[in-house]
Design a protein around this motif. Sequence first.
Motif, PDB file in Angstrom:
ATOM      1  N   LEU A  92     -10.347 -24.500 -20.182  1.00  0.00           N
ATOM      2  CA  LEU A  92     -11.044 -25.761 -19.928  1.00  0.00           C
ATOM      3  C   LEU A  92     -11.996 -26.126 -21.059  1.00  0.00           C
ATOM      4  N   GLY A  93     -12.627 -25.098 -21.650  1.00  0.00           N
ATOM      5  CA  GLY A  93     -13.553 -25.370 -22.749  1.00  0.00           C
ATOM      6  C   GLY A  93     -12.875 -25.440 -24.098  1.00  0.00           C
ATOM      7  N   HIS A  94     -11.592 -24.977 -24.166  1.00  0.00           N
ATOM      8  CA  HIS A  94     -10.878 -24.938 -25.448  1.00  0.00           C
ATOM      9  C   HIS A  94     -11.776 -24.325 -26.524  1.00  0.00           C
ATOM     10  N   THR A  95     -12.351 -23.173 -26.195  1.00  0.00           N
ATOM     11  CA  THR A  95     -13.428 -22.616 -27.011  1.00  0.00           C
ATOM     12  C   THR A  95     -13.024 -22.335 -28.452  1.00  0.00           C
ATOM     13  N   ARG A  96     -11.760 -22.008 -28.697  1.00  0.00           N
ATOM     14  CA  ARG A  96     -11.328 -21.780 -30.081  1.00  0.00           C
ATOM     15  C   ARG A  96     -10.955 -23.101 -30.746  1.00  0.00           C
ATOM     16  N   MET A  97     -10.165 -23.878 -30.042  1.00  0.00           N
ATOM     17  CA  MET A  97      -9.654 -25.120 -30.634  1.00  0.00           C
ATOM     18  C   MET A  97     -10.769 -26.101 -30.966  1.00  0.00           C
ATOM     19  N   ASN A  98     -11.793 -26.149 -30.118  1.00  0.00           N
ATOM     20  CA  ASN A  98     -12.841 -27.141 -30.337  1.00  0.00           C
ATOM     21  C   ASN A  98     -13.721 -26.830 -31.542  1.00  0.00           C
ATOM     22  N   LYS A  99     -13.556 -25.642 -32.137  1.00  0.00           N
ATOM     23  CA  LYS A  99     -14.253 -25.351 -33.383  1.00  0.00           C
ATOM     24  C   LYS A  99     -13.675 -26.157 -34.541  1.00  0.00           C
ATOM     25  N   TRP A 100     -12.505 -26.753 -34.292  1.00  0.00           N
ATOM     26  CA  TRP A 100     -11.835 -27.507 -35.350  1.00  0.00           C
ATOM     27  C   TRP A 100     -11.989 -29.010 -35.184  1.00  0.00           C
ATOM     28  N   GLY A 101     -13.013 -29.431 -34.412  1.00  0.00           N
ATOM     29  CA  GLY A 101     -13.333 -30.850 -34.307  1.00  0.00           C
ATOM     30  C   GLY A 101     -12.269 -31.670 -33.616  1.00  0.00           C
ATOM     31  N   VAL A 102     -11.807 -32.722 -34.288  1.00  0.00           N
ATOM     32  CA  VAL A 102     -10.915 -33.699 -33.672  1.00  0.00           C
ATOM     33  C   VAL A 102      -9.608 -33.062 -33.215  1.00  0.00           C
ATOM     34  N   VAL A 103      -9.133 -32.034 -33.925  1.00  0.00           N
ATOM     35  CA  VAL A 103      -7.896 -31.357 -33.518  1.00  0.00           C
ATOM     36  C   VAL A 103      -8.063 -30.743 -32.137  1.00  0.00           C
ATOM     37  N   GLY A 104      -9.197 -30.098 -31.923  1.00  0.00           N
ATOM     38  CA  GLY A 104      -9.450 -29.466 -30.637  1.00  0.00           C
ATOM     39  C   GLY A 104      -9.530 -30.466 -29.505  1.00  0.00           C
ATOM     40  N   ILE A 105     -10.192 -31.580 -29.758  1.00  0.00           N
ATOM     41  CA  ILE A 105     -10.316 -32.618 -28.726  1.00  0.00           C
ATOM     42  C   ILE A 105      -8.944 -33.195 -28.387  1.00  0.00           C
ATOM     43  N   ALA A 106      -8.154 -33.488 -29.423  1.00  0.00           N
ATOM     44  CA  ALA A 106      -6.818 -34.046 -29.199  1.00  0.00           C
ATOM     45  C   ALA A 106      -5.941 -33.062 -28.430  1.00  0.00           C
ATOM     46  N   HIS A 107      -6.026 -31.789 -28.785  1.00  0.00           N
ATOM     47  CA  HIS A 107      -5.205 -30.787 -28.101  1.00  0.00           C
ATOM     48  C   HIS A 107      -5.641 -30.646 -26.650  1.00  0.00           C
ATOM     49  N   TRP A 108      -6.939 -30.718 -26.397  1.00  0.00           N
ATOM     50  CA  TRP A 108      -7.426 -30.645 -25.014  1.00  0.00           C
ATOM     51  C   TRP A 108      -6.840 -31.793 -24.194  1.00  0.00           C
ATOM     52  N   CYS A 109      -6.828 -32.972 -24.766  1.00  0.00           N
ATOM     53  CA  CYS A 109      -6.275 -34.133 -24.061  1.00  0.00           C
ATOM     54  C   CYS A 109      -4.799 -33.926 -23.734  1.00  0.00           C
ATOM     55  N   VAL A 110      -4.051 -33.419 -24.701  1.00  0.00           N
ATOM     56  CA  VAL A 110      -2.623 -33.196 -24.484  1.00  0.00           C
ATOM     57  C   VAL A 110      -2.401 -32.095 -23.454  1.00  0.00           C
ATOM     58  N   ALA A 111      -3.193 -31.013 -23.537  1.00  0.00           N
ATOM     59  CA  ALA A 111      -3.035 -29.900 -22.602  1.00  0.00           C
ATOM     60  C   ALA A 111      -3.300 -30.338 -21.166  1.00  0.00           C
ATOM     61  N   VAL A 112      -4.388 -31.085 -20.977  1.00  0.00           N
ATOM     62  CA  VAL A 112      -4.712 -31.569 -19.629  1.00  0.00           C
ATOM     63  C   VAL A 112      -3.617 -32.512 -19.137  1.00  0.00           C
ATOM     64  N   GLY A 113      -3.142 -33.382 -20.024  1.00  0.00           N
ATOM     65  CA  GLY A 113      -2.069 -34.299 -19.653  1.00  0.00           C
ATOM     66  C   GLY A 113      -0.804 -33.561 -19.248  1.00  0.00           C
ATOM     67  N   PHE A 114      -0.489 -32.485 -19.981  1.00  0.00           N
ATOM     68  CA  PHE A 114       0.725 -31.723 -19.680  1.00  0.00           C
ATOM     69  C   PHE A 114       0.651 -31.076 -18.302  1.00  0.00           C
ATOM     70  N   TYR A 115      -0.478 -30.416 -18.007  1.00  0.00           N
ATOM     71  CA  TYR A 115      -0.566 -29.687 -16.737  1.00  0.00           C
ATOM     72  C   TYR A 115      -0.764 -30.625 -15.543  1.00  0.00           C
ATOM     73  N   ALA A 116      -1.274 -31.819 -15.799  1.00  0.00           N
ATOM     74  CA  ALA A 116      -1.432 -32.785 -14.712  1.00  0.00           C
ATOM     75  C   ALA A 116      -0.170 -33.610 -14.501  1.00  0.00           C
ATOM     76  N   LEU A 117       0.832 -33.376 -15.342  1.00  0.00           N
ATOM     77  CA  LEU A 117       2.064 -34.154 -15.271  1.00  0.00           C
ATOM     78  C   LEU A 117       2.722 -34.062 -13.899  1.00  0.00           C
TER      79      LEU A 117
END
Length: 743
Positions: free
Chosen positions: A58-83
Amino acid sequence: MQLAAILISLTTTVVGVALFARAIAQIYRFIRLGQSVPKGARINDPVARTVTLIREFLGHTRMNKWGVVGIAHWCVAVGFYALILTLVGAFGQLFDPDYEVPLIGDWTPYLVFQELLGLVTFLGIAVLIVIRQLSLPNKSGRKSRFAGSNMGFAYFIEAVIFIIGAAILTLRGLEGAQLGADHYSAAYVVSYPLVKLFSGLSVGTLHNLLWVVATIKISVSFIWMITVSLNTDMGVAWHRFLGFPNIWFKRNADGAVALGALQPMTSGGAPIDFEDPADDAVFGVSQVEHFSWKGILDFSTCTECGRCQSQCPAWNTGKPLSPKLLIMSLRDHAFGKAPYLLAGGGKDMEGTEKATAEQLEDVPAAALAEAERPLIGTAEENGVIDPDVLWSCTTCGACVEQCPVDIEHVDHIVDMRRYQVMIESNFPTEAGTMLKNLENKGNPWGMATKARLDWVKELKKETGIEVPVIGEDIDPAEVEYLYWVGCAGALEDRAKKTTKAFAELLHTAGVKFAILGKEETCTGDSPRRLGNEFLFQMLGAQNVETLNAALEDAPTKRIVATCPHCFNTIANEYPQLGGHFEVIHHTQLLQHLIDEGKLVPVNPVEGLITYHDPCYLGRHNKVYSPPREIMDKVPGLRQQEMHRHKERGFCCGAGGARMWMEERIGKRINTERVDEALSLDPDIVSTACPFCLVMLSDSVNGKKNEGAAKEHLKVVDVAQLLLDSVKATPPAEAEEEPATVDA
């Protein structure tokens, strides 16, 4: 139209679910081919593990260290699991265009959720597509973190998510048009422009469009499922499912990365008793099935994102090691060999086949061919991992630190090294000299034991300070800290300056300390990371016995070390051998003494300084602040960070026993690091490790000879800087200084 939509959607769904269930079972069987892990490992403290998993996802603790990439990946991940929620609605609409999900279908918060889900999924994947296009391997070469990744699979995944995100919003637009929505509202906060676009169409047309879009959404989703089910090595897709167990089963339940201590050697899930090993004990990894099941899970989970690769000092200096490509190669080999292993195939240590001809008769030829490949071997030998790949690793831990799904690269590399060293005696020849010196003299240089006290004599001659040896010159009960000097600190000329500076600072602060003197021997860090576990066990057991005896009567078994490698080994690895001590690094103690007012930096040390984070102090043990805080307290210093620092600090090239091996491929790692430092035009490069001090000094001296570095540029340990500031300036020197400046 409706009948065709229903048939297409149900067919792809049934086929997709069936194949996916088969693929899950297949991957489970593959992973179980790995060895057991020690009892209790990987499953201790399930509550903490679950909390870690939730936090990391939920926090994307590793990915969010990379700024916009982490935010974009979080959006895609949430979208995928809520599909799945939006798929329920799409299936219902195939049979009834006015269908709403029961209970929540007309609930405004749910409708807003759908709107935002479609938007963030669409925008998130669009951002990730752009990022990939900006760093294509054919444009950026080795600098692209996608170099070596399967781009076809990645494009397929991106296209699927893009289509599904667009379909979610389009369906919302069609639903709004059917209901006659004629103004912006929370329920159509994103899709209202589409509602307006479709609002003039007839009811029949709207129904047909809705069936078409719902079919696209459903069939694309399950075509994706069919594709990934037929490609169980498709890491860019499977990490969406395997990432959860891989994070849950990580080494540390509290979420800490798999750095610091190396794991003890095990065979069949039990630690090896080196005094009396079992006859069938397997030393290290020579076949892919010798990895633990967690190792096979690691290989299967790799998402091919390349963050490990982008941070790897070996890859960044033109060497063949890419942590990503290594894990991918092991995954492909494991999956390729799996049918042979599942049929009962395998070879013992002598190379004799365990399975009968009848067992192997139905095994595909490709799997039999894969089984014949050596795990470590050159291209001519058809090896899975080239020896140059294996020996390029500095064990700096950058790959482990950055991996978003907690793959434990360093442990796997060392396991393969262990077999090469202990069974095959196959390792770089220069390292053999180091091993012989450790066996015979207890230090990697092969110097006489009595030389460990030379610095003590030098310090007494220079300052009059006498350093006591515990048990000889001072009673253990009087000792606040046992100072572990280390081989480099006692024997290497540049590192000895740090040793003497630290001892003088302790004396100035009034700290009661002592050393072991000739009783000290190498901690075993380098041989262990080279792969010689037996020598580590021998050296470690000797040191643990010595330390326990020396500190038996001490109020606390407190040790301070100037070498991060010694610090890490004694603190994190000696507990495996029965040695439990309170260990701190010298920068931590010096910071504490400054905070207590026992050391007061007063004399200015002028100049621009940049600090190099030692890997075994920083990434492996998370000690980042103390050295910087010490420098902050020194008047005159102006700190500036290199581009790669702290968690993303760049290795000096000495770790993983590379200190004792020649660098023959690509650019020297220490040269790369010094080039980065020189880009800041500093006056001082500081560090807090004797290995780093040697590596950086060597490169800086080379740069000076080339005229590429200022002559007054110096490389020093933080302790030396602090001593220069703490020591009172002699009166004569203070009087002469203005005249010199005026001149």
